[in-house]
Design an enzyme around this catalytic site. Sequence first.
Site, PDB file in Angstrom:
ATOM      1  N   GLU A 169       0.855  -1.190   0.000  1.00 28.23           N
ATOM      2  CA  GLU A 169       0.000   0.000   0.000  1.00 28.23           C
ATOM      3  C   GLU A 169       0.896   1.246   0.000  1.00 28.23           C
ATOM      4  O   GLU A 169       1.882   1.280   0.740  1.00 28.23           O
ATOM      5  CB  GLU A 169      -0.899   0.040   1.227  1.00 28.23           C
ATOM      6  N   GLY A 173       3.358   1.770  10.589  1.00 24.18           N
ATOM      7  CA  GLY A 173       3.211   1.126  11.889  1.00 24.18           C
ATOM      8  C   GLY A 173       2.780  -0.321  11.707  1.00 24.18           C
ATOM      9  O   GLY A 173       3.339  -1.233  12.286  1.00 24.18           O
ATOM     10  N   ALA A 174       1.766  -0.500  10.853  1.00 24.46           N
ATOM     11  CA  ALA A 174       1.252  -1.839  10.579  1.00 24.46           C
ATOM     12  C   ALA A 174       0.481  -1.800   9.263  1.00 24.46           C
ATOM     13  O   ALA A 174       0.079  -0.734   8.811  1.00 24.46           O
ATOM     14  CB  ALA A 174       0.332  -2.303  11.706  1.00 24.46           C
ATOM     15  N   ASN A 234      -2.687  -6.323   5.265  1.00 25.22           N
ATOM     16  CA  ASN A 234      -2.792  -7.317   4.198  1.00 25.22           C
ATOM     17  C   ASN A 234      -3.811  -8.392   4.573  1.00 25.22           C
ATOM     18  O   ASN A 234      -3.827  -8.866   5.709  1.00 25.22           O
ATOM     19  CB  ASN A 234      -1.447  -7.998   3.992  1.00 25.22           C
ATOM     20  N   HIS A 263      -7.341  -1.971  15.053  1.00 21.03           N
ATOM     21  CA  HIS A 263      -7.373  -1.205  13.798  1.00 21.03           C
ATOM     22  C   HIS A 263      -7.152  -2.127  12.596  1.00 21.03           C
ATOM     23  O   HIS A 263      -7.922  -2.118  11.637  1.00 21.03           O
ATOM     24  CB  HIS A 263      -6.278  -0.133  13.875  1.00 21.03           C
ATOM     25  N   GLU A 264      -6.107  -2.926  12.661  1.00 22.20           N
ATOM     26  CA  GLU A 264      -5.754  -3.752  11.492  1.00 22.20           C
ATOM     27  C   GLU A 264      -6.767  -4.870  11.266  1.00 22.20           C
ATOM     28  O   GLU A 264      -7.073  -5.212  10.127  1.00 22.20           O
ATOM     29  CB  GLU A 264      -4.349  -4.341  11.659  1.00 22.20           C
TER      30      GLU A 264
HETATM   31 ZN   LIG Z   1      -5.212   1.682   8.719  1.00 26.40          ZN
END
Ligand SMILES: [Zn+2]
Length: 877
Positions: free
Chosen positions: A143, A277-278, A281, A313-314
């Site tokens: 991304e 940060g993260a 995928n 969040h992820e």
């Molecule tokens: Zn995000």
Amino acid sequence: MKRTSLLSAQILLLASFVTAQRLPNIAVPENYKLNFAPDFTKDNFAGEETIQVRVLKPTSQIVLNSAEIEFHDADIISGGATQKAKITLDKEKETATLAVDKPLTAGAATIHIKYTGTLNNELRGFYLGKDGQGRKYAVTQLESTDARRAFPSFDEPAYKATFDITVIADKGHIAISNNKVESDTPGPGEGKHTVKFATTAKMSSYLVAVAVGDFEYIEGSADGIPIRVYSTPGKKQLGAFALEAAENVLRYFDHYLGVKYPFGKLDLIGLPDFSAGAMENTGCITFRESILLLDEQHASVDLKKEVAGVIGHEIAHQWFGDLVTMQWWDDVWLNEGFATWMESKSVEPWKPEWNPELDDALETGRALNADSLANTRPIHQAAETPAQILELFDGIAYGKAAAVLRMLEAYVGPETFRAGVSEYLKRHAYGSAKADDFWSALAQVSKKPVDKIMPTFVKQPGAPMVSVKSRCSGNATTIALEQQRYFYDRAMFNRGSDELWLLPVCLKTAPAQAGGKAAERCELLTKKEENFTVTGCGPWVLANAGAKGYYHSGYQPEAVQALARDVETALSPAERITLLADTWAAVEVGQQPIGDYLQLAEGLQADRNRAVLEQLFKQLDYIGEYLMNDNDGDTYQAWLRRLLTPVAQQLGWEPKPGESDEQKSLRAQLLHILGYTGRDPEALSEARKLTEQVLKNPASVERDLAATALRLAARNGDSALYDRVLAGTKSSKTPEEYYLYFRTLARFSDPRLLQRTLEYAISPEVRSQDTLSLIARVMNNRAGEKVGWDFVRLHWAEVEKAGGPFASSEIVGAADSFCDAGMRDEIKDFFTTHNVPAAERTLKQSLERVNYCVDLRTQQAGQLASWLERHGSSTGK
Ligand SMILES: [Zn+2]
């Protein structure tokens, strides 16, 4: 995606620079077969891909995205005939055009490509990382627009397809990807094995993930979904907390969203080298290891909250972004706003003792802060080039969008909102969506004018201030509400502007008699000015009851004084946070003198709420740091000590067995403000004592306190202390401990020591992902502003190279803490000749902030001095 530092958010119209870089809509992909064979001796990989496409109209060429790919061979098979394709590369547009002699007919076709790619050092595409022992691994970060560096592709989010991924790995290495391993067989050749993964769900190219290395893992599950937390060797035991968080969060989402986790398995991988940060995928989330892996026994409360929040969040992205994807990046808030809104929501049932709803109120305040700049941007923002797309990952897409969703949820009611969100996901699963797809689903379900309200927040920049005037007559109060766009810029604010919001406003009126209950009612404000009548006459009306509204509230001075008297008894903690932020907003534009803010602080003397005090301390630190005349510092410090010493004494510096996480956090905050801004001798001596203990035995001091103590000690620290802190980075046993020391290196005051830190930041000893954050921290240290900025100018090429995609915005963003007209002009001059395409808006915002700080000091310093003269003299210690 989750950025590591939230840069203050942003604007503007890049329209004049926009050159469309979209692919021609001639063919759409349906399935990719991708084969990756990384070679760690050459730091490259052999790639082979077969893309099944549907050609939409007859054509003799197909355009793919491609960057830093060396093509060997390309064929297109259509109607039973195979044709060799001629390849033309456009480096600037990052495309490869495959041309064939005989036109392809509409319908199915197959593209087959053999190529070589680079395992680069830029933390994007398919890149090379190293663990602490120098062992190499390869991993993807795609991304927003870097799938094209890993495989030639239709690299736009709306081109969803299924993926069959195969990795040829060295013996001793494992391979991880979006889906489960289907087979793992020896060969081809000595020392290799071939790992084939099951076909993925339909998804966007930026969500593809491959990781190859000697990773190890621990395993759990939730609702029948296997969950693994991976790390580089020797660290897997640090994943236990993350695993527990992921299990809880996944279960929560299954239940809340009414759409079960759709991707079969979930992996979370902690990586030593990682730029964001993260990254969410599909089924295979990658993290900076420092915000995934922690030692649960010793980790700080702050880090646990951060890790849990990032995991929330992820995992939220698996639905918001992965299952339903924004059609184009201009709606990236449909990913980031929803994921941010879900962070605290998903963690709350697991860790209610953290009071995440109060952190939401703090976050709304930060978003309003970013949105009060003239150079902010609307949530929905056009963007075409990779640099423009990158700049959209800002405080508006994350914080503002989340705050607006919270407001909307309160307006339609939590259960109705949930039904609307679930409906939106079901309608667009495995497909793409635009902003209005969301609000039309919610409008249908709620039967409320959500589709009218939302565009006023999503398509207009900025946020309103709702001014409240109340008038009593008989036994009724007429409340006059007026909305107007709020700007820090006093001239712009006073001039007024045309924006109009459809604004859900909740009012709370003072109890009729002391000890009574305050009354609440909610209205939809549809005009610039509207009147409402309530029975009874009280001394104040609060304009943001429940603190869910995304707006500032402006009060008459006597109402603020009345609110200050009742603040503890009549307002909830979230409302107190909002009132503090609103009062400060009024100070910023000169509607209220700064003394009113300090008066309000005195009204909160009995408050022991961690989040309320966090909001208050932030502003009190700011006043001490930036707004003080040289002569007033001592009086202010004394006032602050008088205000806060009783709280510190009550809590004690010594942690007590069984106390809450909130108390631990509050203690660290108190040590900081008393030591740093209050220069309290006792707090400073406590910090020195703790620092000695930390340096001898890091586990002997609670981590929340340790970070604060080191920071305070560094402020007056000498080179001997510096050397010991630096040595700490080398002996640290966990990522958290490493960063505890690493960040302290930016907190010294001696310019020679800060110069050492800056040199260290660009040395090979520091991972490139950490270079910019360390430089930015020096720039944010008042003692380091000049030395940091001079260093950046002198070493710009190295700084830019080290920083990867977020380089310019991190440094440009850090300059927003300056408060000096000369420095502002230097920044302006420097970036006139040094282009920062991914930080054009950020630059304008930083300059704007410096201006306001200078302006605010001019405007308020005199008032501050006279208030302190009247209130600060009868000080205690
Ligand atoms: Zn995000």
